[in-house]
Every structure is written in C-alpha cells, then in structure tokens.
Design a protein around this motif. Structure first.
Motif: not given
Length: 204
Positions: A127-136
C-alpha cells in the motif's frame, strides 16, 4: 513463494471481492462505508454498492490494493489520497494534523483462511509502495491501541502495533472511536527508509 501487491483496477475487481465479499452478497461489505457517503454511492452506482465500488476502480487512483500470495488474492487495503475520500476529508473527528497531502489507509482485510501467514506486512508495504508510485509524500492510518488481545472487529482499522511494525509512527490523536476505543493517527513518510522496503519502491 511469491508475494505481489497491485491496485484494484477493473480487471482485478473479482480478486478484491474474493477477499472482502466472496459470496457477492449485495448487503455485505463492499468497503465503502469509510470512503463514500450515501449520496456518493447513489451517484456512482444508482444505490448499488457493488457498482459504486466498480466505478471507483475505474478512476486514476483506484481505491486500494490487493495482495497476492502465489497468485491467490489474500489481502485488501483501502487507501487513497485523503482529499479523494469524502467521508474522511469532511470528518470532524479525524482532523488533519498539518497540511501535508497524505494518502490515507481506511481499511485492512486479510482473507479468511490466510490469517497469521504474514499477509498484513506485505499488504501494508504494498500500500505504501502504491502511494509512493503516485507521488504521495506520506501515508496515514487511524488504528486503535487496545489493551491485550485484539478483538477481531479491529482487523478493519488495525492496531498501533500492527502499523508500528510497518514503519508508521504516532503523530496525533482523534475524537473517533472504534468498538469503544479511541483511534490515533499514525504516519509513515515515503522518503524515510523503513525495514522491509521492497525492490519495487527502491527502484522508483
């Protein structure tokens, strides 16, 4: 054994459903109660909760991620930009602690028959990786801190210890409660290096 965590795009909707609503019951959970208000469900799905969730999966930011173990969907995490979660964005009980444009985790589910097998660690990291991939810049969660053994109803919001193991730190309190216990605000900065960070995030 292989683990993979992917966003719940329309082609993965059935995998998400296998985790949260395997019998596809209309009145059962479609993981919308923490995300959408009644009027939003009406607008998206004509009052049909499954259809509303399907429509969310078509958006630029699908409403979460599914974790797979050897190709089998075993976990679900409802996550997205706080600003895109209407009920949370408007909440007077879980207020922002600052102006950081965080992504928020509002639900965590491990599929029946797969609990205590390490799913949660892979699910939260994904979930953290997913957010990171969108610039979170950071990811927040709003768990409880129960005394003693966790009640099974807490699986949906999580506990402090569960998120601490995933590199989250407590940054605030809320006026919200879950099963009579106050919920806290925990955050993990995307820029920090935390134990268990996978190659996917390191390569981004």
């Amino acid at each position: 054994m292989t683990w993979e965590t992917l966003p719940v795009t329309p082609d993965r909707f059935d995998d998400f459903a296998d985790v949260v609503n395997p019998n596809r019951r209309a009145t059962h959970c479609w993981c919308l109660s923490h995300r959408l208000r009644g009027k939003d469900i009406e607008e998206l799905g004509g009052g049909d909760r499954e259809q509303a969730m399907r429509r969310l999966c078509e958006r630029e930011h699908p409403p979460g991620v599914v974790t797979y173990h050897d190709g089998v969907p075993v976990g679900w995490c409802n996550i997205g930009p706080r600003t895109e979660i209407p009920r949370l964005a408007a909440s007077r009980l879980i207020r922002p602690v600052d102006d950081v444009p965080v992504w928020s985790i509002v639900c965590v589910v491990v599929r029946s028959g797969h609990r205590r097998t390490g799913v949660t660690a892979h699910l939260l990291e994904g979930a953290v990786q997913y957010a990171a991939s969108h610039g979170a810049p950071a990811v927040e969660a709003y768990p409880v801190d129960p005394e003693g053994r966790m009640d099974t109803t807490m699986a949906f919001v999580g506990t402090r210890s569960m998120f601490e193991r995933a590199g989250f730190e407590t940054v605030g309190t809320t006026e919200a409660v879950a099963s009579g216990m106050p919920r806290i605000i925990m955050r993990r900065s995307i820029t920090e290096t935390a134990p268990g960070r996978s190659h996917l995030l390191q390569q981004q």
